[in-house]
Design a protein around this motif. Structure first.
Motif, PDB file in Angstrom:
ATOM      1  N   GLU A  33      12.926  22.945 -54.101  1.00 34.34           N
ATOM      2  CA  GLU A  33      13.916  22.267 -54.870  1.00 34.34           C
ATOM      3  C   GLU A  33      15.657  23.463 -55.191  1.00 34.34           C
ATOM      4  O   GLU A  33      16.512  23.151 -53.864  1.00 34.34           O
ATOM      5  N   SER A  34      14.729  24.590 -55.669  1.00 35.34           N
ATOM      6  CA  SER A  34      16.289  25.021 -55.556  1.00 35.34           C
ATOM      7  C   SER A  34      17.205  25.643 -54.311  1.00 35.34           C
ATOM      8  O   SER A  34      18.269  25.717 -54.313  1.00 35.34           O
ATOM      9  N   PHE A  35      16.229  26.152 -53.137  1.00 39.72           N
ATOM     10  CA  PHE A  35      16.063  26.785 -52.707  1.00 39.72           C
ATOM     11  C   PHE A  35      17.276  25.414 -51.840  1.00 39.72           C
ATOM     12  O   PHE A  35      18.054  25.435 -50.855  1.00 39.72           O
ATOM     13  N   LEU A  36      16.270  24.242 -51.132  1.00 39.34           N
ATOM     14  CA  LEU A  36      17.156  22.914 -50.804  1.00 39.34           C
ATOM     15  C   LEU A  36      18.269  22.854 -51.681  1.00 39.34           C
ATOM     16  O   LEU A  36      19.905  22.227 -50.918  1.00 39.34           O
ATOM     17  N   ALA A  37      19.129  23.517 -52.813  1.00 39.33           N
ATOM     18  CA  ALA A  37      20.190  22.838 -53.396  1.00 39.33           C
ATOM     19  C   ALA A  37      21.054  23.720 -53.059  1.00 39.33           C
ATOM     20  O   ALA A  37      22.847  23.488 -52.420  1.00 39.33           O
ATOM     21  N   VAL A  38      20.704  24.429 -52.608  1.00 43.44           N
ATOM     22  CA  VAL A  38      22.096  25.988 -52.308  1.00 43.44           C
ATOM     23  C   VAL A  38      22.306  25.754 -50.612  1.00 43.44           C
ATOM     24  O   VAL A  38      22.909  26.403 -50.278  1.00 43.44           O
ATOM     25  N   THR A  39      21.051  25.779 -50.360  1.00 40.81           N
ATOM     26  CA  THR A  39      20.985  25.759 -48.662  1.00 40.81           C
ATOM     27  C   THR A  39      21.755  24.622 -47.971  1.00 40.81           C
ATOM     28  O   THR A  39      21.449  24.285 -47.106  1.00 40.81           O
ATOM     29  N   GLY A  40      21.107  22.726 -48.422  1.00 41.41           N
ATOM     30  CA  GLY A  40      20.835  22.129 -47.975  1.00 41.41           C
ATOM     31  C   GLY A  40      19.892  21.621 -47.562  1.00 41.41           C
ATOM     32  O   GLY A  40      19.119  21.938 -47.444  1.00 41.41           O
ATOM     33  N   ASP A  41      20.113  19.870 -48.378  1.00 43.11           N
ATOM     34  CA  ASP A  41      18.503  19.202 -47.389  1.00 43.11           C
ATOM     35  C   ASP A  41      17.988  19.346 -45.852  1.00 43.11           C
ATOM     36  O   ASP A  41      19.009  19.884 -45.225  1.00 43.11           O
ATOM     37  N   LYS A  42      17.165  19.696 -45.960  1.00 44.01           N
ATOM     38  CA  LYS A  42      16.543  20.292 -44.453  1.00 44.01           C
ATOM     39  C   LYS A  42      14.989  18.886 -44.377  1.00 44.01           C
ATOM     40  O   LYS A  42      14.771  18.167 -45.646  1.00 44.01           O
ATOM     41  N   THR A  43      15.021  18.315 -43.214  1.00 44.38           N
ATOM     42  CA  THR A  43      13.468  17.277 -42.846  1.00 44.38           C
ATOM     43  C   THR A  43      12.605  17.621 -42.764  1.00 44.38           C
ATOM     44  O   THR A  43      11.888  17.302 -42.752  1.00 44.38           O
ATOM     45  N   ASP A  44      13.700  19.433 -42.011  1.00 47.14           N
ATOM     46  CA  ASP A  44      11.021  19.876 -41.410  1.00 47.14           C
ATOM     47  C   ASP A  44      10.805  20.974 -42.765  1.00 47.14           C
ATOM     48  O   ASP A  44      11.502  21.908 -42.067  1.00 47.14           O
ATOM     49  N   ILE A  45      10.417  20.402 -43.438  1.00 43.39           N
ATOM     50  CA  ILE A  45      10.255  21.292 -45.079  1.00 43.39           C
ATOM     51  C   ILE A  45       9.096  22.863 -43.882  1.00 43.39           C
ATOM     52  O   ILE A  45       9.343  24.294 -44.596  1.00 43.39           O
ATOM     53  N   TRP A  46       8.211  22.187 -42.909  1.00 46.18           N
ATOM     54  CA  TRP A  46       7.683  23.180 -42.045  1.00 46.18           C
ATOM     55  C   TRP A  46       8.325  24.479 -41.555  1.00 46.18           C
ATOM     56  O   TRP A  46       8.038  25.594 -41.236  1.00 46.18           O
ATOM     57  N   GLY A  89      23.980  34.440 -35.072  1.00 44.53           N
ATOM     58  CA  GLY A  89      23.650  33.369 -33.704  1.00 44.53           C
ATOM     59  C   GLY A  89      23.732  32.613 -34.612  1.00 44.53           C
ATOM     60  O   GLY A  89      23.899  31.629 -34.523  1.00 44.53           O
ATOM     61  N   ILE A  90      22.287  32.196 -35.548  1.00 47.54           N
ATOM     62  CA  ILE A  90      22.056  31.489 -36.068  1.00 47.54           C
ATOM     63  C   ILE A  90      22.445  30.247 -36.847  1.00 47.54           C
ATOM     64  O   ILE A  90      22.858  29.509 -36.636  1.00 47.54           O
ATOM     65  N   ASP A  91      23.179  31.377 -37.632  1.00 49.05           N
ATOM     66  CA  ASP A  91      24.078  31.141 -39.067  1.00 49.05           C
ATOM     67  C   ASP A  91      24.924  30.579 -39.168  1.00 49.05           C
ATOM     68  O   ASP A  91      25.882  29.629 -38.932  1.00 49.05           O
ATOM     69  N   PHE A  92      25.933  31.444 -37.329  1.00 47.16           N
ATOM     70  CA  PHE A  92      27.441  30.817 -37.431  1.00 47.16           C
ATOM     71  C   PHE A  92      27.213  29.809 -36.356  1.00 47.16           C
ATOM     72  O   PHE A  92      28.275  28.404 -36.607  1.00 47.16           O
ATOM     73  N   TYR A  93      26.550  29.809 -35.557  1.00 51.07           N
ATOM     74  CA  TYR A  93      26.426  28.413 -34.509  1.00 51.07           C
ATOM     75  C   TYR A  93      25.682  26.676 -35.045  1.00 51.07           C
ATOM     76  O   TYR A  93      26.840  26.204 -34.773  1.00 51.07           O
ATOM     77  N   TYR A  94      24.909  27.255 -35.944  1.00 46.18           N
ATOM     78  CA  TYR A  94      24.202  26.002 -36.614  1.00 46.18           C
ATOM     79  C   TYR A  94      25.218  25.840 -37.344  1.00 46.18           C
ATOM     80  O   TYR A  94      25.814  24.198 -37.985  1.00 46.18           O
ATOM     81  N   HIS A  95      26.197  26.642 -38.182  1.00 44.76           N
ATOM     82  CA  HIS A  95      27.261  26.129 -39.551  1.00 44.76           C
ATOM     83  C   HIS A  95      29.004  25.233 -38.730  1.00 44.76           C
ATOM     84  O   HIS A  95      28.949  24.266 -39.153  1.00 44.76           O
ATOM     85  N   PHE A  96      28.650  26.387 -37.936  1.00 42.97           N
ATOM     86  CA  PHE A  96      29.983  25.402 -36.477  1.00 42.97           C
ATOM     87  C   PHE A  96      29.860  24.445 -36.384  1.00 42.97           C
ATOM     88  O   PHE A  96      30.669  23.457 -35.303  1.00 42.97           O
ATOM     89  N   THR A  97      28.612  23.589 -35.715  1.00 42.37           N
ATOM     90  CA  THR A  97      27.431  22.573 -35.268  1.00 42.37           C
ATOM     91  C   THR A  97      27.909  21.347 -36.121  1.00 42.37           C
ATOM     92  O   THR A  97      26.426  20.830 -35.664  1.00 42.37           O
ATOM     93  N   GLY A  98      27.554  21.736 -37.381  1.00 41.57           N
ATOM     94  CA  GLY A  98      27.858  20.687 -38.480  1.00 41.57           C
ATOM     95  C   GLY A  98      26.042  20.721 -37.812  1.00 41.57           C
ATOM     96  O   GLY A  98      25.739  19.950 -39.069  1.00 41.57           O
ATOM     97  N   VAL A  99      25.091  21.295 -38.282  1.00 41.17           N
ATOM     98  CA  VAL A  99      24.065  21.042 -38.544  1.00 41.17           C
ATOM     99  C   VAL A  99      23.827  21.826 -40.202  1.00 41.17           C
ATOM    100  O   VAL A  99      23.197  21.448 -40.578  1.00 41.17           O
ATOM    101  N   ILE A 100      24.107  23.387 -40.444  1.00 39.37           N
ATOM    102  CA  ILE A 100      23.489  22.949 -41.528  1.00 39.37           C
ATOM    103  C   ILE A 100      25.194  23.602 -42.442  1.00 39.37           C
ATOM    104  O   ILE A 100      25.918  24.036 -42.124  1.00 39.37           O
ATOM    105  N   LYS A 101      24.142  24.042 -44.001  1.00 44.68           N
ATOM    106  CA  LYS A 101      25.628  24.492 -44.815  1.00 44.68           C
ATOM    107  C   LYS A 101      26.534  25.250 -44.935  1.00 44.68           C
ATOM    108  O   LYS A 101      25.928  26.838 -44.523  1.00 44.68           O
TER     109      LYS A 101
END
Length: 121
Positions: A28-41, A83-95
């Motif tokens: 719960e705290s991980f998701l609070a900081v990093t944002g909701d995720k649909t695939d917890i696995w 690459g993952i951090d910046f690509y997916y942040h700037f495409t609006g996928v992650i916080k």
């Protein structure tokens, strides 16, 4: 590896370890900081995949031998996470919190470049 090089791999190992175990200890705290995720696995899978890098970093921390293959593996991990951090942040996928991780990964990567340039066989 000289003593001055040992603190940085230890810090990176600790950072990766905390990042890896956090979703398992308190999702719960991980998701609070990093944002909701649909695939917890997927969160847990990526977390577990960081653990071998913790071992490699621990090896570099406690072993005085220089191991270029391990250093290159760590550098590749940093590069991929950047690459993952910046690509997916700037495409609006992650916080935006992933941008912080991306900056940390850049610092880690720069350290390892410095390490390779300044290390002697």
């Amino acid at each position: 590896m000289q003593k001055k090089y040992k603190i940085f791999p230890a810090i990176q190992a600790l950072y990766y370890f905390v990042t890896a175990v956090w979703p398992f200890i308190h999702l719960e705290s991980f998701l609070a900081v990093t944002g909701d995720k649909t695939d917890i696995w997927l969160v847990k899978t990526v977390s577990v995949l960081l653990l071998p890098y913790c071992l490699l970093l621990a090896y570099l921390t406690f072993n005085s031998k220089r191991n270029l293959i391990i250093v290159l593996s760590i550098m590749l991990c940093c590069f991929v996470l950047i690459g993952i951090d910046f690509y997916y942040h700037f495409t609006g996928v992650i916080k935006w919190t992933y941008v912080i991780d991306g900056v940390l990964q850049i610092l880690f990567l720069l350290y390892w470049v410095y390490y390779i340039i300044n290390s002697k066989e």
